[in-house]
Design a protein around this motif. Structure first.
Motif, PDB file in Angstrom:
ATOM      1  N   UNK A  18     -13.651  -5.852   4.796  1.00  0.00           N
ATOM      2  CA  UNK A  18     -12.498  -6.359   4.617  1.00  0.00           C
ATOM      3  C   UNK A  18     -12.492  -7.595   4.225  1.00  0.00           C
ATOM      4  N   UNK A  19     -11.631  -8.791   3.221  1.00  0.00           N
ATOM      5  CA  UNK A  19     -11.910  -9.916   3.183  1.00  0.00           C
ATOM      6  C   UNK A  19     -10.338 -10.517   3.741  1.00  0.00           C
ATOM      7  N   UNK A  20      -9.377  -9.693   3.222  1.00  0.00           N
ATOM      8  CA  UNK A  20      -7.708 -10.311   3.004  1.00  0.00           C
ATOM      9  C   UNK A  20      -7.037  -9.594   4.123  1.00  0.00           C
ATOM     10  N   UNK A  21      -6.179 -10.352   4.307  1.00  0.00           N
ATOM     11  CA  UNK A  21      -4.966  -9.824   5.118  1.00  0.00           C
ATOM     12  C   UNK A  21      -4.569  -8.019   4.617  1.00  0.00           C
ATOM     13  N   UNK A  22      -4.418  -7.317   5.256  1.00  0.00           N
ATOM     14  CA  UNK A  22      -3.804  -6.068   5.159  1.00  0.00           C
ATOM     15  C   UNK A  22      -2.651  -5.738   4.615  1.00  0.00           C
ATOM     16  N   UNK A  23      -1.669  -7.383   4.915  1.00  0.00           N
ATOM     17  CA  UNK A  23      -0.375  -7.228   4.681  1.00  0.00           C
ATOM     18  C   UNK A  23       0.002  -7.699   3.108  1.00  0.00           C
ATOM     19  N   UNK A  24      -0.579  -8.792   2.727  1.00  0.00           N
ATOM     20  CA  UNK A  24      -1.471  -9.027   1.734  1.00  0.00           C
ATOM     21  C   UNK A  24      -1.831  -8.441   0.092  1.00  0.00           C
ATOM     22  N   UNK A  25      -1.427  -8.698  -0.691  1.00  0.00           N
ATOM     23  CA  UNK A  25      -2.857  -8.020  -1.790  1.00  0.00           C
ATOM     24  C   UNK A  25      -2.475  -9.662  -2.990  1.00  0.00           C
ATOM     25  N   UNK A  26      -3.425  -9.686  -3.371  1.00  0.00           N
ATOM     26  CA  UNK A  26      -3.131 -11.670  -4.367  1.00  0.00           C
ATOM     27  C   UNK A  26      -2.467 -10.946  -5.847  1.00  0.00           C
ATOM     28  N   UNK A  27      -2.475  -9.632  -6.098  1.00  0.00           N
ATOM     29  CA  UNK A  27      -2.181  -9.088  -7.564  1.00  0.00           C
ATOM     30  C   UNK A  27      -0.416  -8.326  -7.543  1.00  0.00           C
ATOM     31  N   UNK A  28      -0.478  -7.720  -6.089  1.00  0.00           N
ATOM     32  CA  UNK A  28       1.083  -7.457  -5.760  1.00  0.00           C
ATOM     33  C   UNK A  28       2.140  -8.041  -5.129  1.00  0.00           C
ATOM     34  N   UNK A  29       1.575  -9.158  -3.857  1.00  0.00           N
ATOM     35  CA  UNK A  29       2.578  -9.539  -3.065  1.00  0.00           C
ATOM     36  C   UNK A  29       2.416  -9.322  -1.954  1.00  0.00           C
ATOM     37  N   UNK A  30       3.024  -9.286  -1.264  1.00  0.00           N
ATOM     38  CA  UNK A  30       3.223  -9.193   0.119  1.00  0.00           C
ATOM     39  C   UNK A  30       3.755  -7.443   0.948  1.00  0.00           C
ATOM     40  N   UNK A  31       2.867  -6.389   1.679  1.00  0.00           N
ATOM     41  CA  UNK A  31       2.969  -5.274   1.900  1.00  0.00           C
ATOM     42  C   UNK A  31       4.582  -5.467   2.951  1.00  0.00           C
ATOM     43  N   UNK A  32       5.802  -4.747   2.258  1.00  0.00           N
ATOM     44  CA  UNK A  32       6.677  -4.511   3.114  1.00  0.00           C
ATOM     45  C   UNK A  32       7.098  -3.391   3.164  1.00  0.00           C
ATOM     46  N   UNK A  33       6.331  -1.908   2.432  1.00  0.00           N
ATOM     47  CA  UNK A  33       6.332  -0.525   2.983  1.00  0.00           C
ATOM     48  C   UNK A  33       5.315   0.367   2.966  1.00  0.00           C
ATOM     49  N   UNK A  34       5.402   0.735   4.120  1.00  0.00           N
ATOM     50  CA  UNK A  34       3.531   1.468   3.909  1.00  0.00           C
ATOM     51  C   UNK A  34       4.436   3.318   4.460  1.00  0.00           C
ATOM     52  N   UNK A  35       3.767   4.299   3.765  1.00  0.00           N
ATOM     53  CA  UNK A  35       4.601   5.435   3.687  1.00  0.00           C
ATOM     54  C   UNK A  35       3.799   6.068   5.072  1.00  0.00           C
ATOM     55  N   UNK A  36       4.292   6.626   6.029  1.00  0.00           N
ATOM     56  CA  UNK A  36       3.259   7.322   7.302  1.00  0.00           C
ATOM     57  C   UNK A  36       2.906   9.298   6.248  1.00  0.00           C
ATOM     58  N   UNK A  37       3.114   9.160   5.059  1.00  0.00           N
ATOM     59  CA  UNK A  37       2.831  11.003   4.718  1.00  0.00           C
ATOM     60  C   UNK A  37       2.015  10.721   3.747  1.00  0.00           C
ATOM     61  N   UNK A  38       1.597   9.513   2.923  1.00  0.00           N
ATOM     62  CA  UNK A  38       0.377   8.894   2.271  1.00  0.00           C
ATOM     63  C   UNK A  38      -0.415   9.978   2.656  1.00  0.00           C
ATOM     64  N   UNK A  39      -1.596   9.467   3.511  1.00  0.00           N
ATOM     65  CA  UNK A  39      -3.148  10.557   3.856  1.00  0.00           C
ATOM     66  C   UNK A  39      -2.296  12.101   3.601  1.00  0.00           C
ATOM     67  N   UNK A  40      -1.322  13.037   4.078  1.00  0.00           N
ATOM     68  CA  UNK A  40      -0.800  14.004   3.842  1.00  0.00           C
ATOM     69  C   UNK A  40      -0.891  14.582   2.936  1.00  0.00           C
ATOM     70  N   UNK A  41       0.377  13.626   2.833  1.00  0.00           N
ATOM     71  CA  UNK A  41       0.611  14.626   0.816  1.00  0.00           C
ATOM     72  C   UNK A  41      -0.951  13.978  -0.247  1.00  0.00           C
ATOM     73  N   UNK A  42      -1.680  13.292   0.134  1.00  0.00           N
ATOM     74  CA  UNK A  42      -2.826  13.465  -0.888  1.00  0.00           C
ATOM     75  C   UNK A  42      -3.783  14.710  -0.114  1.00  0.00           C
ATOM     76  N   UNK A  43      -4.046  14.852   0.569  1.00  0.00           N
ATOM     77  CA  UNK A  43      -4.501  15.739   1.464  1.00  0.00           C
ATOM     78  C   UNK A  43      -4.239  17.448   0.909  1.00  0.00           C
ATOM     79  N   UNK A  44      -2.287  17.573   1.140  1.00  0.00           N
ATOM     80  CA  UNK A  44      -1.616  18.816   0.537  1.00  0.00           C
ATOM     81  C   UNK A  44      -2.573  19.141  -1.127  1.00  0.00           C
TER      82      UNK A  44
END
Length: 186
Positions: A18-44
């Protein structure tokens, strides 16, 4: 000891890539929200899809070994209907219910655009870009919808925004005309 060393090495290797900050994405911008059920949704969804694929591959074997072909037409229809529900209806229903779940939300200040990352039907991440002016709040509270981005329903948990102002701006509460001081004076 050997398994532990390999696991530790893999963890370090992944982190060092990982070379960039986990809170920034060069194309999309600044991370303002991260869903806590992402892994559960993907797993189910993955579990549901994998059991459906397993059912499809096992169906010929089950039909040959069970002798279902000898029974009456009514028994065959009931059997195939039950298998069809679990094979097709469950994954489709899960996808419909979770397709709007936002796993990450980015904001680009310069152009006032959001990028919502969701999972599509084949479990790949899908980016939906929209402006704040495209956000519509449903008149009636809906179970799996917090807001609409253009016509696509999105589901976020307001308490998971690290900065409440980001949520207020997304929903348009920061420029709401309901409680402006000028209106109160008139």
């Amino acid at each position: 000891g050997f398994i532990f060393q390999v696991t530790s090495f893999q963890g370090v290797a992944v982190r060092s890539l990982s070379t960039s900050s986990p809170h920034d994405h060069p194309e999309h911008g600044r991370l303002v929200y991260k869903g806590n059920l992402a892994k559960a949704v993907l797993g189910v969804k993955f579990f549901s899809y994998s059991t459906s694929i397993f059912n499809l591959f096992m169906m010929p074997y089950i039909m040959l070994k069970s002798g279902i072909g000898v029974e009456s037409l009514l028994v065959q229809a009931a059997f195939y209907g039950l298998i069809g529900i679990f094979t097709f209806v469950t994954p489709i229903t899960l996808h419909i219910l979770t397709k709007g779940y936002v796993i990450r939300l980015y904001y680009k200040d310069e152009v006032d655009t959001y990028t919502a990352i969701t999972y599509n039907a084949i479990l790949a991440e899908k980016a939906t870009v929209f402006h704040q002016k495209d956000v519509k709040i449903p008149d009636i509270t809906k179970m799996f919808t917090t807001f609409y981005a253009k016509t696509k329903s999105m589901l976020v948990n307001p308490t998971l925004f690290p900065n409440p102002q980001d949520y207020n701006h997304l929903m348009g509460y920061d420029k709401s005309s309901f409680f402006k001081l000028e209106d109160l004076e008139e």
